[in-house]
Write an enzyme that holds these catalytic residues in place. Structure first.
Site, PDB file in Angstrom:
ATOM      1  N   GLY A  59       0.937  -1.256   0.127  1.00 30.82           N
ATOM      2  CA  GLY A  59       0.086  -0.033   0.035  1.00 30.82           C
ATOM      3  C   GLY A  59       0.923   1.253   0.077  1.00 30.82           C
ATOM      4  O   GLY A  59       2.033   1.397   0.656  1.00 30.82           O
TER       5      GLY A  59
ATOM      6  N   GLN B 108      -5.608  -8.807  -2.836  1.00 29.55           N
ATOM      7  CA  GLN B 108      -5.566  -7.871  -1.656  1.00 29.55           C
ATOM      8  C   GLN B 108      -6.905  -7.886  -1.394  1.00 29.55           C
ATOM      9  O   GLN B 108      -7.135  -7.386  -0.342  1.00 29.55           O
ATOM     10  CB  GLN B 108      -4.856  -6.624  -2.160  1.00 29.55           C
ATOM     11  CG  GLN B 108      -3.443  -6.666  -2.286  1.00 29.55           C
ATOM     12  CD  GLN B 108      -2.693  -7.007  -3.656  1.00 29.55           C
ATOM     13  OE1 GLN B 108      -3.493  -7.475  -4.348  1.00 29.55           O
ATOM     14  NE2 GLN B 108      -1.653  -6.474  -4.039  1.00 29.55           N
TER      15      GLN B 108
ATOM     16  N   ASP C 223      -1.631   5.075  -6.140  1.00 30.77           N
ATOM     17  CA  ASP C 223      -0.305   4.759  -6.027  1.00 30.77           C
ATOM     18  C   ASP C 223       0.691   6.035  -6.572  1.00 30.77           C
ATOM     19  O   ASP C 223       1.778   6.334  -5.994  1.00 30.77           O
ATOM     20  CB  ASP C 223       0.351   3.602  -6.421  1.00 30.77           C
ATOM     21  CG  ASP C 223       0.076   2.412  -5.786  1.00 30.77           C
ATOM     22  OD1 ASP C 223      -1.279   1.980  -6.081  1.00 30.77           O
ATOM     23  OD2 ASP C 223       0.849   1.984  -4.792  1.00 30.77           O
TER      24      ASP C 223
HETATM   25  O1  MRU Z   1       0.802  -4.120  -4.792  1.00 30.23           O
HETATM   26  P1  MRU Z   1      -0.047  -3.089  -3.580  1.00 30.23           P
HETATM   27  O2  MRU Z   1      -0.902  -3.959  -2.679  1.00 30.23           O
HETATM   28  O3  MRU Z   1       1.178  -2.330  -2.649  1.00 30.23           O
HETATM   29  O4  MRU Z   1      -0.941  -2.169  -4.336  1.00 30.23           O
HETATM   30  C1  MRU Z   1      -1.662  -1.250  -3.467  1.00 30.23           C
HETATM   31  C2  MRU Z   1      -2.689  -0.373  -4.329  1.00 30.23           C
HETATM   32  O5  MRU Z   1      -2.882  -0.366  -5.218  1.00 30.23           O
HETATM   33  C3  MRU Z   1      -3.428   0.649  -3.403  1.00 30.23           C
HETATM   34  O6  MRU Z   1      -4.636   0.872  -3.938  1.00 30.23           O
HETATM   35  C4  MRU Z   1      -2.799   2.019  -3.182  1.00 30.23           C
HETATM   36  O7  MRU Z   1      -1.312   1.650  -2.843  1.00 30.23           O
HETATM   37  C5  MRU Z   1      -3.425   2.759  -2.268  1.00 30.23           C
HETATM   38  S1  MRU Z   1      -3.223   2.410  -0.439  1.00 30.23           S
HETATM   39  C6  MRU Z   1      -3.973   3.736   0.244  1.00 30.23           C
END
Ligand code: MRU
Length: 367
Positions: free
Chosen positions: A52, A215, A256
């Site tokens: 995240g 996730q 992100d």
């Molecule tokens: O690969 P991840 O699990 O780190 O991806 C996370 C996401 O895409 C979330 O939606 C994003 O980081 C926002 S978290 C507040």
């Protein structure tokens, strides 16, 4: 604020280590890992044990502090400039752990900038290391407040949709996990949902499972269940049918990285949800802390997209589901064009199109 949430904390800062909730073990096991070095933190970020965008930024910042810590305890005194040199090296290393979430670079730059000021102000090596620890702790505390502010601003959007929905639940679709597990607070997208639920709005969340790493199924469904928010888990390919049945009133996701024109990178599959939402006339909101906004990139085309191991696609929970040696494409993120985004919810308020102008009003400067 986050203390009110009945969830284990994903990040705990101890004097000599970073303690993280291992998100790869959820929902079956609640296991904490102790990280003592930048190398430990780098590996945990790459393996998605901490994940995240905001959470990896804070983890990296603390990893940088852990890399400097030995310099405060040296037998013979170290010059302050050596701390700064080491900080630049460790930051460069940690920044390369994952490319898409700009929070990683943002948090490390916050720390480096504090250290540069400290060095210019005459702090010695020990004081600089202590400054690094304090700055990383501040980032964690600030993130909690940012999540709460996003939740409050987003609540107003949910209220607006709720005013048009009578006698039934408000269906909210989310993708991936932008919740407490992804931040140091209530999350970004999920903060909005938690606030709406706490305000007595009859929200019902549809969580996309979010292949390949799940996730949504493993983390979002678990988080919402734990906090008592009604949740229904769906496979990613069910979102369209659910919308066609009129069961989704709004979509909300995290991000992100947001480019200067409002294009949004988020977990792979987000773009598909946005296209479906537009087709069905459903608002598509993005919860975007300013730490995820990158004014240096003119559009989403310039956002680096992480590609991950083929095994994430050819296996599920360690079980092979595809023929050996099959060709695989596994981008971890996609880019949703600004034109599909109904609003960006930041900690400073809600932004509407045109985003090129709206984002300028935030007057964001890199640290
Ligand atoms: O690969 P991840 O699990 O780190 O991806 C996370 C996401 O895409 C979330 O939606 C994003 O980081 C926002 S978290 C507040």
């Amino acid at each position: 604020m986050s203390d009110l949430l009945p969830l284990p904390r994903p990040l705990v800062l101890a004097e000599d280590r970073l303690v993280i909730l291992d998100q790869t073990a959820l929902p079956q096991t609640e296991r904490y890992l102790e990280l003592y070095t930048p190398q430990d933190v780098f590996a945990a970020i790459q393996k998605l044990q901490v994940r995240g965008a905001p959470a990896i930024g804070i983890a990296a910042a603390y990893g940088l502090y852990l890399g400097l810590r030995p310099l405060a305890n040296c037998q013979s005194p170290v010059p302050a400039s050596a701390v700064m040199d080491r900080a630049e090296d460790v930051a460069r290393y940690l920044r390369s752990a994952r490319p898409t979430a700009v929070n990683l670079a943002w948090a490390l730059e916050r720390l480096l900038s504090a250290l540069r000021h400290g060095l210019a102000g005459g702090l010695d090596a020990r004081e600089l290391v202590e400054l690094a620890r304090r700055t990383a702790t501040t980032l964690l505390e600030e993130d909690d407040a940012v999540c709460a502010a996003i939740g409050r601003h987003g609540l107003e959007l949910v209220r607006r949709v709720a005013a048009q929905v009578t006698g039934r639940e408000i269906g909210i679709l989310t993708h991936c996990n932008a919740g407490g597990l992804a931040t140091a607070g209530w999350g970004t997208a999920l903060a909005v949902i938690y606030m709406a639920h706490a305000a007595g709005l009859p929200v019902h969340v549809y969580a996309d499972e979010t292949r390949p790493v799940l996730q949504g199924a493993r983390l979002t469904a678990w988080e919402l269940q734990r906090t008592g928010v009604p949740v229904t888990l769906i496979c990613d390919n069910m979102a369209g049918a659910l919308m066609a049945k009129g069961r989704v009133d709004l979509c909300i996701v995290g991000t992100d990285r947001v480019a200067a024109n409002g294009d949004v990178a988020n977990k792979i599959g987000t773009y598909t949800v946005a296209v479906l939402a537009r087709h069905h006339g459903i608002p598509f909101y993005v919860a975007a802390p300013t730490s995820s906004i990158d004014m240096e990139l003119p559009s989403g085309e310039a956002i680096p997209i992480e590609e991950r191991s083929p095994e994430e696609v050819t296996t599920i929970a360690g079980q092979r589901i595809a023929p050996t040696d099959v060709d695989v494409w596994n981008p971890a993120f996609d880019v949703t064009p600004a034109e599909l985004v109904s609003a960006l919810i930041t900690e400073h308020g809600v932004l509407y199109p045109p985003y090129t102008e709206a984002l300028q009003t935030l007057k964001l400067r890199r640290p």
